[in-house]
Design a protein around this motif. Structure first.
Motif, mmCIF file in Angstrom:
data_model
loop_
_atom_site.group_PDB
_atom_site.id
_atom_site.type_symbol
_atom_site.label_atom_id
_atom_site.label_comp_id
_atom_site.label_asym_id
_atom_site.label_seq_id
_atom_site.Cartn_x
_atom_site.Cartn_y
_atom_site.Cartn_z
ATOM 1 N N CYS A 1 1.007 -1.237 0.174
ATOM 2 C CA CYS A 1 -0.245 -0.115 0.044
ATOM 3 C C CYS A 1 0.968 1.254 -0.086
ATOM 4 O O CYS A 1 2.047 1.356 0.489
ATOM 5 N N ALA B 1 -4.125 0.911 -1.453
ATOM 6 C CA ALA B 1 -4.688 -0.322 -1.026
ATOM 7 C C ALA B 1 -4.226 -1.602 -1.668
ATOM 8 O O ALA B 1 -4.851 -2.542 -1.526
ATOM 9 N N GLY C 1 -0.911 -5.957 2.610
ATOM 10 C CA GLY C 1 -1.896 -5.020 3.184
ATOM 11 C C GLY C 1 -1.694 -4.713 4.381
ATOM 12 O O GLY C 1 -0.750 -4.993 5.161
ATOM 13 N N CYS D 1 -6.547 0.323 6.986
ATOM 14 C CA CYS D 1 -6.119 0.989 5.629
ATOM 15 C C CYS D 1 -7.154 1.991 4.986
ATOM 16 O O CYS D 1 -8.455 1.624 5.107
ATOM 17 N N VAL E 1 -9.255 0.842 1.995
ATOM 18 C CA VAL E 1 -10.342 -0.209 2.315
ATOM 19 C C VAL E 1 -11.660 0.855 2.828
ATOM 20 O O VAL E 1 -12.733 0.323 2.695
ATOM 21 N N ALA F 1 -9.444 -6.174 4.509
ATOM 22 C CA ALA F 1 -8.109 -5.709 4.146
ATOM 23 C C ALA F 1 -7.285 -7.188 3.647
ATOM 24 O O ALA F 1 -6.598 -7.416 3.059
#
Length: 213
Positions: free
Chosen positions: A40, A65, A95, A99, A102, A146
């Protein structure tokens, strides 16, 4: 602000050379990373730092992401270079919990171009709606999403012609899925690793299934 950044760079450069004379000469001569990292863009999740690796030890591609789009020429170009030129041994899709991408994918709000980019995550949310509903709070649902996004990314990397070609040629490359926690700084293996033998077995089963229809 920029001058401060440049000064910090000069301090870092001097300290590296003092600690390890010839460091930059060796680094400039070649790169031979064992890992290709798809992560990410979040500034809190730099691949080298969280994995405890030095420059030259991991080849990195990052996007919002850590989405793996089969039409993303930027990612595919990096993947091809990592596999065919750098000869990496391990590919990591990573990930992280908390996030922002997300979160944006689960909000009923406009986010401009990001809405197009994040569509695969929204699709995952719809597909896994019943599983996600078992989490009582929105943070728990987003963190699980995620994880699912990483697992989906591992599968998408494995399906690329780049990986199929490499595996047919005998490359022993594994694709892993990891999730990073901002709260404790630890990486967790999502245990969704794909190996060359996994693909060969699934391809054979799929072919036999079609032949019997």
């Amino acid at each position: 602000m920029l001058e401060n950044l440049l000064e910090r760079n000069r301090v870092w450069s001097r300290s590296r050379q003092d600690e390890e004379p010839g460091y930059f000469s060796r680094l400039a001569s070649h790169q031979a990373p064992e890992f290709f990292w798809i992560g990410c863009s979040d500034s809190r999740v730099p691949a080298n730092v969280v994995a405890g690796l030095d420059p030259g030890e991991v080849f990195v591609h990052r996007n919002v992401a850590n989405v793996v789009h089969s039409s993303d020429l930027n990612l595919l170009s990096a993947l091809e270079f990592a596999v065919e030129s750098l000869k990496v041994r391990e590919i990591i899709v990573c990930g992280h919990y908390g996030c922002g991408g997300v979160k944006a994918a689960t909000e009923d709000l406009p986010h401009g171009l990001a809405d197009h980019w994040l569509e695969p995550i929204r699709r995952q949310a719809r597909f896994h709606a019943s599983e996600l509903a078992r989490h009582n709070d929105i943070e728990g649902r987003r963190d699980r999403l995620a994880e699912l996004n990483v697992i989906e990314g591992v599968g998408r990397v494995a399906e690329t012609p780049i990986m199929r070609r490499a595996w047919r040629a005998g490359a022993d490359i594994k694709i892993h899925g990891l999730i990073y926690s901002l709260k404790d700084g630890l990486l967790r293996d999502l245990e969704c690793t794909i190996r060359p033998s996994d693909i060969q077995t699934s391809d054979k089963a799929a072919f036999q299934g079609r032949a019997q229809q």
